[in-house]
Design a protein around this motif. Structure first.
Motif, PDB file in Angstrom:
ATOM      1  N   ALA A  25       0.844  -1.198   0.000  1.00 39.61           N
ATOM      2  CA  ALA A  25       0.000   0.000   0.000  1.00 39.61           C
ATOM      3  C   ALA A  25       0.879   1.248   0.000  1.00 39.61           C
ATOM      4  N   GLY A  26       1.894   1.241   0.855  1.00 48.21           N
ATOM      5  CA  GLY A  26       2.721   2.430   1.010  1.00 48.21           C
ATOM      6  C   GLY A  26       3.663   2.672  -0.154  1.00 48.21           C
ATOM      7  N   PHE A  27       4.162   1.594  -0.755  1.00 47.68           N
ATOM      8  CA  PHE A  27       5.216   1.778  -1.744  1.00 47.68           C
ATOM      9  C   PHE A  27       4.863   1.246  -3.121  1.00 47.68           C
ATOM     10  N   LEU A  28       3.602   0.886  -3.309  1.00 47.85           N
ATOM     11  CA  LEU A  28       3.154   0.565  -4.665  1.00 47.85           C
ATOM     12  C   LEU A  28       1.924   1.413  -4.991  1.00 47.85           C
ATOM     13  N   VAL A  29       0.900   1.327  -4.132  1.00 49.72           N
ATOM     14  CA  VAL A  29      -0.337   2.054  -4.406  1.00 49.72           C
ATOM     15  C   VAL A  29      -0.128   3.559  -4.258  1.00 49.72           C
ATOM     16  N   VAL A  30       0.472   3.969  -3.133  1.00 49.67           N
ATOM     17  CA  VAL A  30       0.670   5.410  -2.899  1.00 49.67           C
ATOM     18  C   VAL A  30       1.529   6.062  -3.996  1.00 49.67           C
ATOM     19  N   PRO A  31       2.694   5.466  -4.373  1.00 50.10           N
ATOM     20  CA  PRO A  31       3.469   6.115  -5.435  1.00 50.10           C
ATOM     21  C   PRO A  31       2.713   6.230  -6.755  1.00 50.10           C
ATOM     22  N   VAL A  32       1.942   5.181  -7.086  1.00 43.16           N
ATOM     23  CA  VAL A  32       1.213   5.237  -8.357  1.00 43.16           C
ATOM     24  C   VAL A  32       0.144   6.337  -8.296  1.00 43.16           C
ATOM     25  N   LEU A  33      -0.533   6.439  -7.156  1.00 42.33           N
ATOM     26  CA  LEU A  33      -1.533   7.500  -7.005  1.00 42.33           C
ATOM     27  C   LEU A  33      -0.876   8.881  -6.980  1.00 42.33           C
ATOM     28  N   GLY A  34       0.295   8.968  -6.343  1.00 46.66           N
ATOM     29  CA  GLY A  34       1.019  10.231  -6.305  1.00 46.66           C
ATOM     30  C   GLY A  34       1.408  10.688  -7.702  1.00 46.66           C
ATOM     31  N   LEU A  35       1.783   9.723  -8.506  1.00 49.78           N
ATOM     32  CA  LEU A  35       2.159  10.022  -9.886  1.00 49.78           C
ATOM     33  C   LEU A  35       0.942  10.500 -10.671  1.00 49.78           C
ATOM     34  N   LEU A  36      -0.192   9.869 -10.388  1.00 47.99           N
ATOM     35  CA  LEU A  36      -1.439  10.271 -11.044  1.00 47.99           C
ATOM     36  C   LEU A  36      -1.747  11.726 -10.702  1.00 47.99           C
ATOM     37  N   ARG A  37      -1.557  12.068  -9.425  1.00 47.43           N
ATOM     38  CA  ARG A  37      -1.795  13.443  -8.995  1.00 47.43           C
ATOM     39  C   ARG A  37      -0.872  14.420  -9.749  1.00 47.43           C
ATOM     40  N   SER A  38       0.422  14.071  -9.845  1.00 48.11           N
ATOM     41  CA  SER A  38       1.367  14.976 -10.510  1.00 48.11           C
ATOM     42  C   SER A  38       1.028  15.178 -11.978  1.00 48.11           C
ATOM     43  N   SER A  39       0.409  14.165 -12.569  1.00 50.81           N
ATOM     44  CA  SER A  39       0.130  14.274 -13.997  1.00 50.81           C
ATOM     45  C   SER A  39      -0.944  15.326 -14.264  1.00 50.81           C
ATOM     46  N   PHE A  40      -1.663  15.759 -13.218  1.00 51.65           N
ATOM     47  CA  PHE A  40      -2.684  16.791 -13.390  1.00 51.65           C
ATOM     48  C   PHE A  40      -2.189  18.172 -12.985  1.00 51.65           C
ATOM     49  N   LEU A  41      -0.864  18.277 -12.721  1.00 49.90           N
ATOM     50  CA  LEU A  41      -0.324  19.584 -12.375  1.00 49.90           C
ATOM     51  C   LEU A  41      -0.085  20.388 -13.648  1.00 49.90           C
ATOM     52  N   PRO A  42      -0.329  21.681 -13.584  1.00 46.92           N
ATOM     53  CA  PRO A  42       0.042  22.509 -14.727  1.00 46.92           C
ATOM     54  C   PRO A  42       1.548  22.780 -14.691  1.00 46.92           C
TER      55      PRO A  42
END
Lengths: 293, 266
Positions: A25-42
């Motif tokens: 959860a901490g080192f597979l799910v969270v990083p993938v979700l974090g990356l998803l979040r960054s992809s929506f940054l301008p």
């Protein structure tokens, strides 16, 4: 009784599972979700700062360069999977039917590329395909080539190396499914005067479809996300999405854009394999109905 | 009569394809080893003469030696931790029934389907945020995520293959549970446990696709070092280093094959 008395008397299963779940959860799910979040940054550089925009995705899909690289990557992935199927099937099939003693060394050779470090494999191919490499010096000494030919930094070379890396997955999934097809079925078909090709087409292939699909999907997903091989064997001229993402993040430090590309790759790869699976499943069901009547 | 021509054609093409595939699979490793013994200065083929000088040079190259120790250190640590985490998880999944078990199994195997580049940059971003990029933890944790699925799968297979009656018999004889685990379960699945640990070791030792994002100046692993070297130039020094990796991998495969049989490796 499905589960043993032993486990219940020692500890709560939740305690046993906790480390694994926390790790993933901490080192597979969270990083993938974090990356998803960054992809929506301008913007194009910083990870700090907030905001939400579809800018990265819009830019990706409106620039024809990226769409062509995406398409090219998918065509390459499909070609690699298809070649792996064509050359891996006979090997997996024969491994499944061989007696254990003869199987031993062949299986070890087939597994080697999976356990050996990728860079070592790629380096081996650089020796084979290089300007003064094995193929060139062999063909020149045989008088077939008059001067060394350029194999590296071409698309066929990248495909060849990807096939060699990933064909073991196909071999092993075909092998495991063929092991479960009883040889009696083939003998029955032969008794009914089917030749090997008919037996192959009507008996083996339909029964082996699950294994073929597993192998195909695995090889496809691995090929489209490859970036070490395209970079070392293909060089700058052969763009695949994986190497583009690597460049974008590690050289240009453009995180939002790289993250968006990584997600396009991740989601479209899954979408594509899911579509293939659904298509083949519906075909199989339709085919089954035809015979069932 | 059955049509013999088609049968013969299929047998012949099958044999040809098999010969090509086995050659293709073995070729890079064989050539790397062959060239590592060259006495010349180039990667030209065929190698000129026989010498061990590139091995000596590799041994004297501080970058590669440091990287070898980093890789070994990380891989041993990963093997031990992954074994503990994986055994606990596999044991619970095999012996207990609970809600969400299928979901958990899916989660346990999901690192296998997340593209390495996605996992790599995702982890890098997380560790930048945590301020841990200049430590060895990113490497260890990244490799653990990759190794745990293999460990869980290998141990799950061992657990479901062995006979649970033996445990029940021991408990009937009033052995306390922990003693049953220690004296019955663990010895019975020992080959699976060893294979799982070795598998975790080699997963970590050879990884480049995720490691690349998680190394920093002081903690470069051997595959990443080889990548960096090959990216700019290549000479027989890399062949010698790569040969060492091939030998390690081969020893690992042969050991696992002895323990549980090669088919269950993958």
């Amino acid at each position: 009784m499905k589960h043993s008395v032993l486990s219940r008397r020692i500890v709560n299963p939740a305690l046993l599972l906790a480390p694994m779940v926390l790790l993933l959860a901490g080192f597979l799910v969270v990083p993938v979700l974090g990356l998803l979040r960054s992809s929506f940054l301008p913007g194009s550089h910083l990870l700090e700062g907030g905001g939400f925009s579809l800018q990265q995705y819009i830019r990706f899909f409106s620039d024809s360069y990226y769409s062509s690289v995406l398409l090219e990557t998918f065509i390459d992935g499909f070609a690699v999977s298809l070649i792996c199927l064509l050359v891996g099937f006979p090997v997996g099939y024969s491994l499944a039917r061989l007696p254990p003693l003869e199987r031993r060394w062949r299986t070890i050779i087939a597994i080697m590329p999976l356990t050996l470090s990728l860079v070592v494999i790629v380096f081996g191919w650089l020796i084979v395909l290089g300007r003064n490499g094995v193929v060139n010096s062999l063909f020149i000494s045989l008088g077939i080539f008059s001067s060394p030919k350029q194999f590296l930094f071409t698309r066929p070379a990248v495909l060849l190396v990807l096939v060699q890396q990933f064909v073991p997955f196909m071999i092993l999934s075909v092998m495991s499914v063929v092991t479960q097809i009883h040889p009696v079925l083939e003998q029955a078909a032969a008794n009914l005067r089917a030749n090997r090709f008919t037996t192959f087409r009507r008996i083996i292939i339909p029964l082996a479809v699950p294994g073929i699909l597993v192998g195909f999907n695995l090889v496809f997903v691995l090929s489209i996300s490859a970036f070490v091989t395209p970079r070392l064997v293909g060089g700058a001229r052969i763009a695949m999405l994986g190497s583009l993402i690597y460049e974008r993040i590690m050289s240009e430090l453009n995180w939002p854009s790289g993250a968006a590309m990584a997600f396009v790759l991740f989601v479209s790869g899954f979408g594509f394999t899911a579509a293939i699976n659904a298509l083949i499943a519906s075909r199989l069901i339709a085919g089954g109905k035809r015979y069932a009547v | 009569m059955r049509s013999d021509f088609i049968d013969d054609a299929m047998a012949a093409s099958g044999a040809l394809i098999r010969a090509i595939v086995y050659t293709m699979l073995a070729l890079p490793a064989v050539l790397v080893i062959a060239l590592s013994f060259t006495s010349g200065d180039t990667m030209n083929f065929p190698p000129t003469g026989f010498s061990l000088r590139w091995y000596q040079k590799a041994w004297e190259n501080e970058l590669f030696v440091t990287a070898l120790w980093t890789s070994t250190y990380v891989a041993v640590l990963v093997a031990i931790i992954a074994l503990v985490i994986g055994f606990a998880g596999a044991f619970a999944m095999n012996r207990c029934s609970f809600a969400g078990k299928t979901f958990l199994q899916g989660l346990a195997f999901s690192p296998l389907i997340v593209p390495a580049v996605v996992l790599g940059i995702g982890l890098l971003q997380l560790f930048v945020w945590l301020g841990l990029t200049q430590t060895i933890y990113p490497l260890i944790i990244g490799h653990l995520v990759l190794a745990v699925p293999y460990v869980v799968r290998t141990i799950l297979a061992s657990l479901s293959l062995h006979d649970q009656l033996l445990e029940q018999a021991a408990m009937n004889l009033r052995a306390p549970p922990l003693q049953v685990i220690r004296r019955i379960t663990l010895p019975l699945i020992l080959p699976g446990l060893l294979s799982a640990a070795i598998f975790a070791f080699v997963t970590s030792f050879g990884n480049v696709t995720v490691s690349m994002f998680l190394t920093y100046g002081g903690n470069v692993t051997l595959p990443v070092q080889i990548f960096a070297y090959v990216d700019t130039s290549y000479d027989p020094l890399v062949a010698a280093v790569s040969s060492i990796m091939i030998i390690v991998t081969l020893i690992v495969i042969l050991t696992i094959e002895r323990l549980i049989g090669a088919e269950r490796l993958a």
